[in-house]
Design a protein around this motif. Sequence first.
Motif, PDB file in Angstrom:
ATOM      1  N   VAL A  42       2.748  -7.237  -9.429  1.00  0.00           N
ATOM      2  CA  VAL A  42       1.657  -7.506  -8.720  1.00  0.00           C
ATOM      3  C   VAL A  42       2.245  -7.592  -7.201  1.00  0.00           C
ATOM      4  O   VAL A  42       2.893  -8.354  -6.917  1.00  0.00           O
ATOM      5  N   PRO A  43       1.232  -6.875  -6.349  1.00  0.00           N
ATOM      6  CA  PRO A  43       1.662  -6.974  -4.825  1.00  0.00           C
ATOM      7  C   PRO A  43       1.099  -8.379  -4.400  1.00  0.00           C
ATOM      8  O   PRO A  43       0.169  -8.840  -4.965  1.00  0.00           O
ATOM      9  N   LYS A  44       1.743  -8.907  -3.497  1.00  0.00           N
ATOM     10  CA  LYS A  44       1.352 -10.244  -2.711  1.00  0.00           C
ATOM     11  C   LYS A  44       0.125 -10.173  -2.008  1.00  0.00           C
ATOM     12  O   LYS A  44      -0.381 -10.939  -1.815  1.00  0.00           O
ATOM     13  N   THR A  45       0.012  -8.831  -1.446  1.00  0.00           N
ATOM     14  CA  THR A  45      -1.009  -8.578  -0.629  1.00  0.00           C
ATOM     15  C   THR A  45      -2.589  -8.499  -1.569  1.00  0.00           C
ATOM     16  O   THR A  45      -2.324  -7.982  -2.522  1.00  0.00           O
ATOM     17  N   PRO A  46      -3.764  -9.105  -0.924  1.00  0.00           N
ATOM     18  CA  PRO A  46      -4.729  -9.239  -1.641  1.00  0.00           C
ATOM     19  C   PRO A  46      -5.328  -7.721  -1.764  1.00  0.00           C
ATOM     20  O   PRO A  46      -5.860  -7.305  -0.763  1.00  0.00           O
ATOM     21  N   ILE A  47      -5.533  -7.180  -3.025  1.00  0.00           N
ATOM     22  CA  ILE A  47      -6.013  -5.787  -3.128  1.00  0.00           C
ATOM     23  C   ILE A  47      -6.697  -5.776  -4.524  1.00  0.00           C
ATOM     24  O   ILE A  47      -6.052  -5.743  -5.401  1.00  0.00           O
ATOM     25  N   ALA A  48      -7.944  -5.812  -4.438  1.00  0.00           N
ATOM     26  CA  ALA A  48      -8.680  -6.128  -5.591  1.00  0.00           C
ATOM     27  C   ALA A  48      -8.460  -5.176  -6.880  1.00  0.00           C
ATOM     28  O   ALA A  48      -8.244  -5.344  -7.928  1.00  0.00           O
ATOM     29  N   THR A  49      -8.784  -3.511  -6.224  1.00  0.00           N
ATOM     30  CA  THR A  49      -8.472  -2.733  -7.339  1.00  0.00           C
ATOM     31  C   THR A  49      -7.809  -1.392  -6.659  1.00  0.00           C
ATOM     32  O   THR A  49      -7.545  -1.524  -5.467  1.00  0.00           O
ATOM     33  N   LEU A  50      -7.363  -0.441  -7.427  1.00  0.00           N
ATOM     34  CA  LEU A  50      -6.806   0.768  -6.811  1.00  0.00           C
ATOM     35  C   LEU A  50      -7.859   1.317  -5.808  1.00  0.00           C
ATOM     36  O   LEU A  50      -7.277   2.114  -4.785  1.00  0.00           O
ATOM     37  N   ASN A  51      -8.845   1.350  -5.922  1.00  0.00           N
ATOM     38  CA  ASN A  51      -9.925   1.776  -4.986  1.00  0.00           C
ATOM     39  C   ASN A  51      -9.684   1.234  -3.587  1.00  0.00           C
ATOM     40  O   ASN A  51     -10.004   1.993  -2.623  1.00  0.00           O
ATOM     41  N   ASP A  52      -9.385   0.016  -3.611  1.00  0.00           N
ATOM     42  CA  ASP A  52      -9.027  -0.665  -2.323  1.00  0.00           C
ATOM     43  C   ASP A  52      -7.773  -0.499  -1.774  1.00  0.00           C
ATOM     44  O   ASP A  52      -7.334  -0.859  -0.464  1.00  0.00           O
ATOM     45  N   LEU A  53      -6.822   0.413  -2.350  1.00  0.00           N
ATOM     46  CA  LEU A  53      -5.635   0.727  -1.613  1.00  0.00           C
ATOM     47  C   LEU A  53      -5.755   1.475  -0.575  1.00  0.00           C
ATOM     48  O   LEU A  53      -6.482   2.575  -0.732  1.00  0.00           O
ATOM     49  N   GLN A  54      -5.153   1.030   0.613  1.00  0.00           N
ATOM     50  CA  GLN A  54      -5.102   1.894   1.953  1.00  0.00           C
ATOM     51  C   GLN A  54      -3.980   2.946   2.163  1.00  0.00           C
ATOM     52  O   GLN A  54      -2.832   2.412   1.490  1.00  0.00           O
ATOM     53  N   PRO A  55      -4.367   4.026   2.648  1.00  0.00           N
ATOM     54  CA  PRO A  55      -3.207   5.004   2.859  1.00  0.00           C
ATOM     55  C   PRO A  55      -1.860   4.230   3.726  1.00  0.00           C
ATOM     56  O   PRO A  55      -0.712   4.369   3.234  1.00  0.00           O
ATOM     57  N   GLY A  56      -2.303   3.078   4.528  1.00  0.00           N
ATOM     58  CA  GLY A  56      -1.168   2.482   5.073  1.00  0.00           C
ATOM     59  C   GLY A  56      -0.349   1.464   3.956  1.00  0.00           C
ATOM     60  O   GLY A  56       0.646   0.780   4.454  1.00  0.00           O
ATOM     61  N   GLN A  57      -0.845   1.404   2.852  1.00  0.00           N
ATOM     62  CA  GLN A  57      -0.182   0.644   1.971  1.00  0.00           C
ATOM     63  C   GLN A  57       0.504   1.592   0.757  1.00  0.00           C
ATOM     64  O   GLN A  57       0.867   1.079  -0.415  1.00  0.00           O
ATOM     65  N   ALA A  58       0.658   2.816   1.305  1.00  0.00           N
ATOM     66  CA  ALA A  58       1.495   3.936   0.388  1.00  0.00           C
ATOM     67  C   ALA A  58       2.783   3.167   0.092  1.00  0.00           C
ATOM     68  O   ALA A  58       3.173   3.093  -1.156  1.00  0.00           O
ATOM     69  N   GLU A  59       3.538   2.660   0.897  1.00  0.00           N
ATOM     70  CA  GLU A  59       4.836   2.303   0.614  1.00  0.00           C
ATOM     71  C   GLU A  59       4.946   0.800  -0.263  1.00  0.00           C
ATOM     72  O   GLU A  59       5.845   0.880  -1.412  1.00  0.00           O
ATOM     73  N   LEU A  60       4.042   0.104  -0.112  1.00  0.00           N
ATOM     74  CA  LEU A  60       3.603  -1.112  -1.021  1.00  0.00           C
ATOM     75  C   LEU A  60       3.427  -0.353  -2.461  1.00  0.00           C
ATOM     76  O   LEU A  60       4.127  -0.886  -3.389  1.00  0.00           O
ATOM     77  N   ALA A  61       2.652   0.530  -2.467  1.00  0.00           N
ATOM     78  CA  ALA A  61       2.261   1.243  -3.944  1.00  0.00           C
ATOM     79  C   ALA A  61       3.718   1.877  -4.402  1.00  0.00           C
ATOM     80  O   ALA A  61       3.797   1.435  -5.884  1.00  0.00           O
ATOM     81  N   GLY A  62       4.355   2.260  -3.714  1.00  0.00           N
ATOM     82  CA  GLY A  62       5.629   2.877  -4.166  1.00  0.00           C
ATOM     83  C   GLY A  62       6.631   1.860  -4.576  1.00  0.00           C
ATOM     84  O   GLY A  62       7.198   2.010  -5.525  1.00  0.00           O
ATOM     85  N   LYS A  63       6.601   0.694  -3.912  1.00  0.00           N
ATOM     86  CA  LYS A  63       7.677  -0.495  -4.229  1.00  0.00           C
ATOM     87  C   LYS A  63       7.150  -1.071  -5.505  1.00  0.00           C
ATOM     88  O   LYS A  63       8.063  -1.425  -6.609  1.00  0.00           O
ATOM     89  N   LEU A  64       5.860  -1.018  -6.066  1.00  0.00           N
ATOM     90  CA  LEU A  64       5.537  -1.410  -7.464  1.00  0.00           C
ATOM     91  C   LEU A  64       6.080  -0.494  -8.405  1.00  0.00           C
ATOM     92  O   LEU A  64       6.836  -0.974  -9.423  1.00  0.00           O
ATOM     93  N   PHE A  65       6.083   0.772  -8.321  1.00  0.00           N
ATOM     94  CA  PHE A  65       6.681   1.597  -9.125  1.00  0.00           C
ATOM     95  C   PHE A  65       8.060   1.626  -9.221  1.00  0.00           C
ATOM     96  O   PHE A  65       8.731   1.594 -10.302  1.00  0.00           O
ATOM     97  N   LEU A  66       8.738   1.456  -7.965  1.00  0.00           N
ATOM     98  CA  LEU A  66      10.056   1.449  -7.939  1.00  0.00           C
ATOM     99  C   LEU A  66      10.626   0.116  -8.686  1.00  0.00           C
ATOM    100  O   LEU A  66      11.919   0.112  -9.438  1.00  0.00           O
ATOM    101  N   ALA A  67       9.998  -0.997  -8.343  1.00  0.00           N
ATOM    102  CA  ALA A  67      10.322  -2.281  -9.035  1.00  0.00           C
ATOM    103  C   ALA A  67      10.390  -2.213 -10.503  1.00  0.00           C
ATOM    104  O   ALA A  67      11.149  -2.712 -11.328  1.00  0.00           O
TER     105      ALA A  67
END
Length: 114
Positions: A42-67
Motif C-alpha cells: 500500500v502506498p502511503k500517499t492517499p490514492i483511492a483507486t488505480l483510476n486516480d494514479l497520476q503520471p507523476g506517481q509512476a515511480e511510486l507505482a513502480g516501487k509497489l511492484f519492486l517491493a
Amino acid sequence: MSDTIFGKIIRREIPADIVYEDDDLIAFKDINPQAPVHLLFVPKTPIATLNDLQPGQAELAGKLFLAAAAYAKRQGFAEDGYRCVVNCNGHGCQTVFQLHLHLLAGAPLRGGFA
Ligand code: 5GP
C-alpha cells in the motif's frame, strides 16, 4: 493519508501484521488470506483507486511492484512464482479505497481472472 482502514494501519491506529515498510509504502498480511501468502502493498500517499494514479506517481507505482518482487525473492518463492493483483472499483471488487497491490503466493494458484 485518507481515512481508510489502511490509513489506520499506516498510522498504527489499528494492528496489522506488517512485513515491510519504507518511506513510500507499507506491506502487511491480508486479514482474510486467499492463499498461503497474501500480502497487501500500500502506498502511503492517499490514492483511492488505480483510476486516480497520476503520471507523476509512476515511480511510486513502480516501487509497489519492486517491493513485492523483492519480498518474493527474500522469502524464497520468487522462482516458484506468485500473483500480483490490483482491484479497481465495483467490477474489480475493490472494497478498500486506498490503492493496493495484492501479492498471492505459497501454492499453485487457480488460473483465470473471474
Ligand atoms: P480489495 O477487495 O479492496 O482489493 O482488497 C481489500 C483487502 O483488504 C481484502 O483482501 C481484505 O481482506 C483486506 N482487509 C480489509 N480490512 C482489513 C484489515 O483491517 N486488516 C487487514 N490486514 N486486511 C484487511
